[in-house]
Design a protein around this motif. Structure first.
Motif, short mmCIF file in Angstrom:
data_model
loop_
_atom_site.label_atom_id
_atom_site.label_comp_id
_atom_site.label_asym_id
_atom_site.label_seq_id
_atom_site.Cartn_x
_atom_site.Cartn_y
_atom_site.Cartn_z
N VAL A 185 0.72 -1.23 0.04
CA VAL A 185 0.08 0.04 -0.20
C VAL A 185 1.00 1.10 0.23
CG1 VAL A 185 -1.86 1.46 1.23
CG2 VAL A 185 -2.02 -1.15 0.90
N ALA A 186 1.97 1.34 0.84
CA ALA A 186 2.79 2.54 0.81
C ALA A 186 3.46 2.65 -0.40
CB ALA A 186 3.81 2.16 2.08
N GLU A 187 3.94 1.67 -0.97
CA GLU A 187 4.46 1.57 -2.55
C GLU A 187 3.80 2.25 -3.31
OE1 GLU A 187 7.48 -1.05 -5.32
OE2 GLU A 187 6.42 -1.90 -3.71
N ARG A 188 2.58 1.69 -3.59
CA ARG A 188 1.50 2.36 -4.27
C ARG A 188 1.34 3.99 -4.12
NH1 ARG A 188 -1.24 -1.70 -7.13
NH2 ARG A 188 -1.30 -3.63 -6.38
N THR B 23 -1.36 14.42 -0.60
CA THR B 23 -1.58 15.30 -1.83
C THR B 23 -0.18 16.14 -2.01
OG1 THR B 23 -2.59 16.91 -0.56
CG2 THR B 23 -3.98 15.49 -1.89
N VAL B 24 0.29 16.40 -3.28
CA VAL B 24 1.23 17.33 -3.56
C VAL B 24 0.66 18.29 -4.77
CG1 VAL B 24 2.17 15.94 -5.27
CG2 VAL B 24 3.52 17.52 -4.26
N ASP C 110 3.43 22.02 -1.92
CA ASP C 110 2.54 21.90 -0.78
C ASP C 110 2.30 20.41 -0.60
OD1 ASP C 110 2.06 24.64 0.14
OD2 ASP C 110 0.76 24.66 -1.66
N LEU C 111 2.94 19.68 0.39
CA LEU C 111 2.76 18.34 0.60
C LEU C 111 1.82 18.32 1.59
CD1 LEU C 111 3.74 15.29 -0.25
CD2 LEU C 111 5.71 15.71 1.16
N HIS C 112 0.85 17.36 1.45
CA HIS C 112 0.12 17.06 2.64
C HIS C 112 -0.02 15.69 2.82
CE1 HIS C 112 -3.31 17.79 5.31
NE2 HIS C 112 -3.92 16.83 4.63
N VAL C 113 0.49 15.21 4.09
CA VAL C 113 0.73 13.81 4.23
C VAL C 113 -0.37 13.27 5.51
CG1 VAL C 113 2.24 11.94 5.17
CG2 VAL C 113 2.97 13.93 3.64
N VAL C 114 -1.15 12.31 5.33
CA VAL C 114 -2.13 11.69 6.19
C VAL C 114 -1.74 10.27 6.56
CG1 VAL C 114 -4.36 11.32 6.65
CG2 VAL C 114 -3.66 13.30 5.27
N ALA C 115 -1.57 9.84 7.61
CA ALA C 115 -1.26 8.54 7.89
C ALA C 115 -1.93 7.43 7.21
CB ALA C 115 -1.43 8.36 9.47
#
Length: 113
Positions: free
Chosen positions: A26-29, A105-106, A95-100
């Motif tokens: 999932v992380a790689e995808r 999004t970037v 803008d990089l938005h990272v959610v666990a």
């Protein structure tokens, strides 16, 4: 004759069967998805500025081939250093938005004057 309406994609079949992908898959995808989005952003901004791949490569300190790889989403991993260099070379904010749990999004934004 084969009834195509009964065909299922492998992914659909796995979901029906209760299969879940391992977290590393999932992380790689997600990493690949973000690299593709970033590549499209770079291409769009580069072309709007009228820059060639070699010209952008010069601004970034990389080759035209590396810029091409970046634009097609083939430059992994995307590092913070690369994002900072892109912001300067393309005159944008990144803008990089990272959610666990996904939904990362970037995006590029306009730099404040």
């Amino acid at each position: 004759m084969v009834n195509h309406t009964r065909w299922r994609l492998a992914q659909e079949r796995r979901v029906v069967e209760g299969y879940t992908e391992p977290p590393e898959v999932v992380a790689e995808r997600e990493e690949i998805r973000l690299a593709l989005v970033l590549g499209q952003l770079v291409y769009d901004r580069r072309t709007s500025l009228g820059l060639s791949q070699p010209a952008l490569g010069e601004r970034l300190g990389m080759t035209a081939d590396a810029v091409d790889a970046l634009e097609v989403g083939g430059m992994l991993p995307v590092t913070a250093d690369l994002l900072v260099r892109l912001a300067g070379a393309l005159d944008v904010t990144v803008d990089l938005h990272v959610v666990a749990d996904g939904g990362n999004t970037v995006a590029f934004g306009e730099r404040a004057a």
